[in-house]
Design an enzyme around this catalytic site. Structure first.
Site, short mmCIF file in Angstrom:
data_model
loop_
_atom_site.label_atom_id
_atom_site.label_comp_id
_atom_site.label_asym_id
_atom_site.label_seq_id
_atom_site.Cartn_x
_atom_site.Cartn_y
_atom_site.Cartn_z
N HIS A 204 0.88 -1.16 -0.02
CA HIS A 204 0.02 -0.10 0.03
C HIS A 204 0.80 1.31 -0.09
CE1 HIS A 204 -4.34 1.60 1.26
NE2 HIS A 204 -4.18 1.15 -0.11
N HIS A 239 -3.28 1.88 12.42
CA HIS A 239 -2.73 1.25 11.14
C HIS A 239 -3.35 -0.26 11.31
CE1 HIS A 239 -0.21 0.73 7.95
NE2 HIS A 239 0.99 0.62 8.23
N LYS A 280 -13.12 7.58 18.17
CA LYS A 280 -12.68 6.80 16.97
C LYS A 280 -13.12 5.50 16.62
CE LYS A 280 -10.02 9.37 14.34
NZ LYS A 280 -8.73 10.04 14.24
N GLY A 283 -11.56 0.49 12.16
CA GLY A 283 -11.98 0.10 10.94
C GLY A 283 -12.71 1.03 9.84
N PHE A 284 -12.71 2.38 10.45
CA PHE A 284 -13.26 3.23 9.49
C PHE A 284 -12.44 4.33 8.97
CE2 PHE A 284 -17.05 0.92 11.03
CZ PHE A 284 -17.75 1.10 9.93
N HIS A 286 -9.84 6.65 6.18
CA HIS A 286 -8.65 6.45 5.49
C HIS A 286 -7.79 7.60 5.31
CE1 HIS A 286 -5.47 4.80 2.86
NE2 HIS A 286 -5.58 3.58 3.63
N ARG A 295 -10.61 -2.24 -1.13
CA ARG A 295 -10.13 -3.48 -0.61
C ARG A 295 -11.35 -3.98 0.13
NH1 ARG A 295 -4.67 -1.71 2.10
NH2 ARG A 295 -6.48 -0.30 2.94
N ASP A 344 -9.65 -3.12 6.90
CA ASP A 344 -9.63 -3.64 8.21
C ASP A 344 -11.19 -4.13 8.80
OD1 ASP A 344 -6.73 -3.93 8.63
OD2 ASP A 344 -6.84 -1.56 9.03
N ARG A 369 2.07 -8.16 4.55
CA ARG A 369 2.71 -7.04 4.23
C ARG A 369 4.04 -7.08 4.26
NH1 ARG A 369 0.77 -1.80 4.42
NH2 ARG A 369 -1.24 -2.58 3.47
N ARG A 388 15.38 12.61 5.72
CA ARG A 388 15.70 13.35 6.76
C ARG A 388 14.92 14.61 6.55
NH1 ARG A 388 15.81 17.39 10.49
NH2 ARG A 388 17.65 16.82 12.10
C1 LIG Z 1 -6.97 5.98 9.39
C2 LIG Z 1 -7.05 7.30 9.97
C3 LIG Z 1 -5.92 7.46 11.11
C4 LIG Z 1 -6.87 8.54 9.10
O1 LIG Z 1 -6.65 9.44 9.77
P1 LIG Z 1 -6.50 10.86 9.04
O2 LIG Z 1 -6.31 10.91 7.61
O3 LIG Z 1 -5.71 11.76 9.83
O4 LIG Z 1 -8.09 11.35 9.38
P2 LIG Z 1 -8.68 12.74 9.83
O5 LIG Z 1 -8.39 12.66 11.27
O6 LIG Z 1 -8.26 13.94 9.13
O7 LIG Z 1 -10.14 12.51 9.77
C5 LIG Z 1 -11.24 13.60 9.14
C6 LIG Z 1 -12.37 13.86 10.19
O8 LIG Z 1 -12.84 12.25 10.23
C7 LIG Z 1 -13.10 11.73 11.57
N1 LIG Z 1 -12.78 10.47 11.37
C8 LIG Z 1 -11.89 9.81 10.61
N2 LIG Z 1 -11.71 8.44 10.98
C9 LIG Z 1 -12.90 8.39 11.90
C10 LIG Z 1 -13.18 7.20 12.84
N3 LIG Z 1 -12.54 5.89 12.38
N4 LIG Z 1 -14.12 7.42 13.47
C11 LIG Z 1 -14.52 8.63 13.80
N5 LIG Z 1 -14.15 9.72 13.02
C12 LIG Z 1 -13.21 9.65 12.41
C13 LIG Z 1 -11.88 12.57 12.17
O9 LIG Z 1 -12.16 12.33 13.55
C14 LIG Z 1 -12.01 14.05 11.51
O10 LIG Z 1 -13.00 14.63 12.20
P3 LIG Z 1 -12.81 16.23 12.36
O11 LIG Z 1 -12.54 16.76 11.05
O12 LIG Z 1 -14.41 16.53 13.18
O13 LIG Z 1 -11.95 16.38 13.41
C15 LIG Z 1 -8.43 7.62 10.70
O14 LIG Z 1 -9.33 7.40 9.69
C16 LIG Z 1 -8.61 6.70 11.97
O15 LIG Z 1 -7.99 6.82 13.30
N6 LIG Z 1 -9.13 5.44 11.68
C17 LIG Z 1 -9.66 4.72 12.65
C18 LIG Z 1 -8.40 3.37 12.76
C19 LIG Z 1 -8.38 2.60 11.46
O16 LIG Z 1 -9.22 2.06 10.98
N7 LIG Z 1 -7.17 2.52 10.81
C20 LIG Z 1 -6.86 1.71 9.84
C21 LIG Z 1 -6.47 2.59 8.55
S1 LIG Z 1 -6.55 1.55 7.20
#
Ligand SMILES: CC(C)(COP(=O)(O)OP(=O)(O)OC[C@H]1O[C@@H](n2cnc3c(N)ncnc32)[C@H](O)[C@@H]1OP(=O)(O)O)[C@@H](O)C(=O)NCCC(=O)NCCS
Length: 403
Positions: A204, A239, A280, A283-284, A286, A295, A344, A369, A388
């Site tokens: 990825h 992650h 948070k 599994g939601f 990205h 996927r 996930d 992976r 860096r």
């Molecule tokens: C994957 C992840 C880390 C991406 O983070 P990111 O790009 O920094 O996303 P952002 O924090 O910019 O999200 C934008 C908005 O959506 C919300 N959001 C994103 N994922 C969310 C989740 N899983 N549950 C609830 N709210 C979520 C954020 O809180 C944010 O809201 P805000 O603008 O009111 O603060 C994040 O979506 C997450 O923590 N997901 C849950 C963990 C997960 O499933 N990880 C596997 C990734 S493949």
């Protein structure tokens, strides 16, 4: 105040992207991640999931092209020959029961340490040449399922399965992984579902763990070190650890609303409470796929089909109930927050349906992976420049120690 090393404060502020969002941090020939498409070395993920096997995909990533029948045969023979673990790693795994039982370690930590020990025992460990790196990549690919299998045997308090061979040489990578964990040869359908999940997880681009591996490799450190770092990064719930946490969250909802609550407003209330407390949901979401992860539907369809047949009943409820609950959660998340599931989420449900212990979900992600990490480590070593970046300094202004 804010300044950055070697950059004017205003330029630094303008260039700053929190979490490196949107930053192009390097080049790669291995994978392209876009909202519209996910491509491994020119092949689209739906195509691979439908027509390739994990072994073919691992070859594609590591060797750089689609294998011929002969190349694939040779690759499989080479990998199978490397499945067994050194005695020192088996001894470590045999000792890991109390570490896990005490709560000090989780299976991802055990895999990380086992891979690090493998590095201490690999005669190629300090050799970063392309040929040595490829040999090490194949060894890691072969041995990680054996690490997972032996660890699960220890957790289950049973004898380690086939320590001399690392499993059954007649079995595919996916089938052998399940066999080593449970001692049972999986059905063709179970094998296929795991195989597809391994394909989906294989690569990825510059995700957090791969980037970690590239940063380590970029100092001209070794492959085992870079993979060990990748495992540490993958463990986190933001992650790879999300596949375990997604299932734990569904179990929590099931506990709170009860089986009878599925399909009722009780789940909406649970979700509303999660939204109100800014929780948070695992599994939601990205970083790249804001309109859905390519996927996720592939795995959801396979897992749902398996669960609907109700071949196992691992959680004390019919497996299909878990998908019913998961689909309701997905719908609420999309309706209320416009946030899609990532891979996930269906992975957690699917591995649960297969009866795999939850703490092994992320280690299985590692078993896949590692092919992507090793491809990136080789690419970094082949055309290296140390990674860096700069930071924005927001600490106190300069002052004298002896005032
Ligand atoms: C994957 C992840 C880390 C991406 O983070 P990111 O790009 O920094 O996303 P952002 O924090 O910019 O999200 C934008 C908005 O959506 C919300 N959001 C994103 N994922 C969310 C989740 N899983 N549950 C609830 N709210 C979520 C954020 O809180 C944010 O809201 P805000 O603008 O009111 O603060 C994040 O979506 C997450 O923590 N997901 C849950 C963990 C997960 O499933 N990880 C596997 C990734 S493949």
């Amino acid at each position: 105040m804010s300044t950055a090393t070697s950059a004017s404060p205003s330029a630094a502020e303008a260039n700053f992207a929190r979490g490196l969002e949107g930053v192009i941090a390097g080049e790669t020939n291995i994978c392209s991640v876009e909202q519209g498409k996910l491509i491994y070395r020119g092949f689209e993920i739906h195509d691979l999931a439908e027509h390739a096997t994990f072994e073919e995909v691992a070859f594609l990533l590591l060797e750089g092209h689609k294998p011929s029948a002969d190349e694939l045969r040779r690759f499989k023979i080479e990998v199978i020959a490397e499945r067994a673990l050194p005695a020192e790693v088996i001894a470590f795994l045999k000792s890991c029961g109390p570490m896990i039982k005490s709560g000090a370690a989780v299976p991802m930590d055990i895999v990380r340490t086992a891979v690090s020990i493998l590095g201490n025992l690999d005669k190629d460990a300090q050799d970063n040449s392309p040929a040595a790196n490829l040999r090490k990549a194949k060894r890691l690919l072969a041995k990680i399922p054996t690490i997972i299998g032996h660890m699960q045997n220890v957790i289950d308090g049973r004898a380690i399965i086939a320590p001399d061979t690392g499993g059954d040489a007649t079995l595919s990578h996916a089938a052998n992984l399940l066999y080593l964990m449970s001692g049972e040869k999986p059905s063709k359908e179970f094998e296929h579902v795991i195989d597809v999940s391994l394909i989906l997880y294989a690569e990825h681009d510059y995700n957090a763990s791969t980037f970690t591996s590239r940063v380590i490799a970029g100092t001209l450190s070794d492959m085992h070190g870079a993979v060990t770092g990748g495992i540490a990064a993958l463990k986190g719930p933001l992650h790879g650890g999300a596949n375990e946490m997604a299932m734990e969250m569904l179990k929590e909802i099931m506990r709170d609303v009860g089986e009878k609550g599925i399909g009722t407003p009780a789940v909406d209330s649970w979700m509303q409470n999660a939204f109100d407390t800014k929780r948070k949901l695992m599994g939601f979401g990205h970083r790249v796929y804001k309109n859905g992860d390519h996927r996720a539907p592939i795995l959801h369809k396979l897992g749902r089909s398996l669960a609907s047949k109700d071949t196992r009943n691992p959680g004390g409820h019919a497996a299909a109930k878990w998908f019913d609950l998961g689909e309701q959660v997905q719908k609420i998340m999309l309706d209320k927050k416009k946030i899609h599931p990532n891979v996930d989420f269906p992975c957690g449900l699917t591995y649960f349906t297969l009866g795999i212990p939850v703490p092994q979900y992320t280690p299985i992600f590692v078993a896949s992976r590692v092919s992507g990490w090793c491809a990136h480590i080789m690419e970094q070593h082949a055309n290296n420049r140390i990674i860096r970046p700069l930071s924005l300094y927001r600490g106190p202004a300069e002052t004298k120690w002896n005032k």
